[in-house]
Design a protein around this motif. Structure first.
Motif, PDB file in Angstrom:
ATOM      1  N   ALA A 348       0.916  -1.227  -0.038  1.00 60.52           N
ATOM      2  CA  ALA A 348      -0.095   0.095   0.037  1.00 60.52           C
ATOM      3  C   ALA A 348       0.858   1.393  -0.030  1.00 60.52           C
ATOM      4  N   GLY A 349       0.270   2.144  -0.633  1.00 59.05           N
ATOM      5  CA  GLY A 349       1.065   3.586  -0.555  1.00 59.05           C
ATOM      6  C   GLY A 349      -0.144   4.385   0.291  1.00 59.05           C
ATOM      7  N   VAL A 350       0.292   4.987   1.323  1.00 60.97           N
ATOM      8  CA  VAL A 350      -0.664   5.692   2.212  1.00 60.97           C
ATOM      9  C   VAL A 350      -0.392   7.271   2.224  1.00 60.97           C
ATOM     10  N   ASP A 351      -1.316   8.171   1.679  1.00 59.29           N
ATOM     11  CA  ASP A 351      -1.060   9.613   1.729  1.00 59.29           C
ATOM     12  C   ASP A 351      -1.567  10.143   2.920  1.00 59.29           C
ATOM     13  N   VAL A 352      -0.701  10.698   3.787  1.00 63.81           N
ATOM     14  CA  VAL A 352      -0.767  11.408   5.260  1.00 63.81           C
ATOM     15  C   VAL A 352      -1.313  12.632   4.705  1.00 63.81           C
ATOM     16  N   ASP A 353      -2.267  13.301   5.826  1.00 66.83           N
ATOM     17  CA  ASP A 353      -2.291  14.689   5.656  1.00 66.83           C
ATOM     18  C   ASP A 353      -1.156  15.510   5.801  1.00 66.83           C
ATOM     19  N   PRO A 354      -0.652  16.458   4.935  1.00 68.52           N
ATOM     20  CA  PRO A 354       0.535  17.068   5.087  1.00 68.52           C
ATOM     21  C   PRO A 354       0.655  17.971   6.338  1.00 68.52           C
ATOM     22  N   SER A 355      -0.430  18.430   6.783  1.00 67.57           N
ATOM     23  CA  SER A 355      -0.424  19.156   8.153  1.00 67.57           C
ATOM     24  C   SER A 355       0.042  18.218   9.318  1.00 67.57           C
ATOM     25  N   LEU A 356       0.063  16.902   9.060  1.00 64.49           N
ATOM     26  CA  LEU A 356       0.598  16.290  10.259  1.00 64.49           C
ATOM     27  C   LEU A 356       2.126  15.846  10.046  1.00 64.49           C
ATOM     28  N   GLY A 357       2.758  16.116   8.942  1.00 62.45           N
ATOM     29  CA  GLY A 357       4.224  16.050   8.848  1.00 62.45           C
ATOM     30  C   GLY A 357       4.406  15.411   7.601  1.00 62.45           C
ATOM     31  N   GLY A 358       5.813  15.274   7.024  1.00 59.05           N
ATOM     32  CA  GLY A 358       5.898  14.831   5.754  1.00 59.05           C
ATOM     33  C   GLY A 358       6.139  13.103   6.081  1.00 59.05           C
ATOM     34  N   GLY A 359       6.497  12.592   4.936  1.00 62.30           N
ATOM     35  CA  GLY A 359       6.379  11.240   5.026  1.00 62.30           C
ATOM     36  C   GLY A 359       7.731  10.662   5.965  1.00 62.30           C
ATOM     37  N   ARG A 360       8.755  11.361   5.938  1.00 64.19           N
ATOM     38  CA  ARG A 360      10.029  11.000   6.788  1.00 64.19           C
ATOM     39  C   ARG A 360       9.625  11.354   8.174  1.00 64.19           C
ATOM     40  N   GLU A 361       8.773  12.520   8.661  1.00 65.34           N
ATOM     41  CA  GLU A 361       8.604  12.490   9.984  1.00 65.34           C
ATOM     42  C   GLU A 361       7.553  11.449  10.485  1.00 65.34           C
TER      43      GLU A 361
END
Length: 407
Positions: A348-361
């Motif tokens: 799976a590729g999961v897109d997180v709300d950018p306001s919560l942080g970048g993928g690395r974070e």
């Protein structure tokens, strides 16, 4: 787990020790793994983590699967390398069983995924000149934007990722890039010079992009009609990851050539292969292509053990069944920190709300909670646990993701 090799240095000291002596071509998460078994790893301080990356699918069968470790140990006591200057007693059996598993005629054994891609390019061009009749040095290959096929100079020549390309030119000519999941654009790019269309059935590095239903079948129909090859890069998507042996099976598609790697080595040794029809791979003759380590006895022994695991169908079924758990768990997180996702099987590729942080974070937060994942572009993370993961472990990882995103 067995005891790790002794070291008097902790994680922080070991990470600092790498800085002056290792080329800085990676930016790993700050965890130092010392031992592993199944879906779990342990760092030098004894902290345990659930591995939800599985070596980018190289560890489809988990860390140190007993059947694979046994095959490697047994072969280490007998023979490891002859080069292809001589025959060895393990290669024929490996090739026969891999061809049968994938429904193909011939096998070209190599080592790394990038080598498989490079070999596939060479085979396609040779076929274009010898069989299709393309004039010398005019063959073209159509590829998709946002692809990831490796990092050699030729492969990054048709990458659209500037981080992979910048500073490495001049580039190899002969490639045409079209948007992924766009049959009309692909048809416009294919002409009488086209040797092959080379695509990933699912674009992993791009964030687990899954094409529309009918796209792969459309590529197959187009390449047949236009008289060129369909080369499918299944290095990440193949060997059980998506719920089938090959991801193209979701549309009952049979490419001319399939590129395999990663899981084929069982997480023990690098093993890759180009598999395809006799009419295509038969264009190679002695001296035109090779590899000192390709098809070595150790690789063939481990690769055969991998094929034996897949022949039972158990791991394909597990990926399909647990894929339902993964999709349902991610669907429940949409609106709770997840803005979208794409999943097929245990991938799976999961897109997180950018306001919560970048993928690395987000990956670092999960690491601190005992879950290992890897970010890709922007605020997208990838989930690809070993196919040996349990439903309970998977649910626990999803619960931890929810915790990280909502607290």
């Amino acid at each position: 787990m067995t005891a790790p090799a002794r070291t008097d240095r902790g994680s922080e000291e070991l990470i600092r020790a790498e800085e002056p002596v290792l080329a800085h071509n990676y930016h790993p998460l700050p965890v130092v793994v010392a031992r592993a078994e199944g879906a779990w790893v342990e760092d030098v301080e004894g902290r345990r983590y659930l591995d939800m990356l599985a070596g980018y699918s190289a560890l489809n069968f988990g860390h140190r699967h007993p059947a694979l470790v046994e095959a490697a140990h047994r072969q280490l006591d007998r023979l490891t390398l002859t080069s292809r200057a001589f025959h060895n007693d393990r290669l024929a059996g490996f090739a026969e069983r891999l061809a049968a598993l994938t429904g193909t005629d011939m096998v070209l054994p190599m080592n790394t995924g990038a080598e498989a891609v490079e070999s596939g390019i060479k085979v396609a061009r040779k076929w274009a000149y010898d069989v299709k009749g393309v004039p010398a040095d005019r063959a073209t290959i159509v590829v998709a934007a946002d692809n990831f096929h490796g990092r050699t100079t030729t492969i990054v020549s048709f990458s659209t990722d500037e981080t992979a390309r910048s500073g490495f030119g001049p580039f190899t000519p002969g490639f045409r890039i079209v948007p992924y999941n766009d049959l009309a654009a692909m048809e416009a790019a294919v002409d009488e010079t086209t040797a092959a269309v080379l695509i990933e059935p699912i674009q992993g590095e791009a964030g687990g992009l899954i094409p529309d239903d009918g796209y792969l079948a459309g590529v197959r129909e187009l390449t047949r009609r236009k008289g060129c090859l369909f080369v499918a890069d299944e290095i990440q998507s193949g060997l059980g990851r998506t719920g089938h042996t090959l991801a193209v099976e979701h549309e009952s598609v049979v490419p001319d050539v399939v590129l395999l790697g990663k899981a084929l080595g069982g997480g023990i040794v690098p093993v890759s292969a180009v598999v395809g029809s006799r009419e295509v791979l038969g264009v190679l003759h002695p001296g035109e292509h090779g590899s000192t380590f390709g098809g070595n006895p150790l690789a063939a022994a481990v690769g055969t053990a991998v094929v034996e695991l897949l022949e039972t169908g158990e791991f394909q079924r597990r990926a399909a069944e647990l894929g339902t758990v993964l999709r349902e768990g991610l669907a429940a997180l949409v609106g709770r920190g997840v803005v979208g996702f794409r999943a097929r099987g245990l991938w799976a590729g999961v897109d997180v709300d950018p306001s919560l942080g970048g993928g690395r974070e987000i990956s670092e937060r999960l690491m601190r909670e005992g879950i290992l994942v890897k970010d890709t572009h922007g605020s997208t993370i990838r989930l690809a646990p070993p196919l040996t993961v349990t439903a309970e472990e998977l649910a626990g990882a999803l619960g931890t993701l929810e915790k990280v995103l909502t607290t």
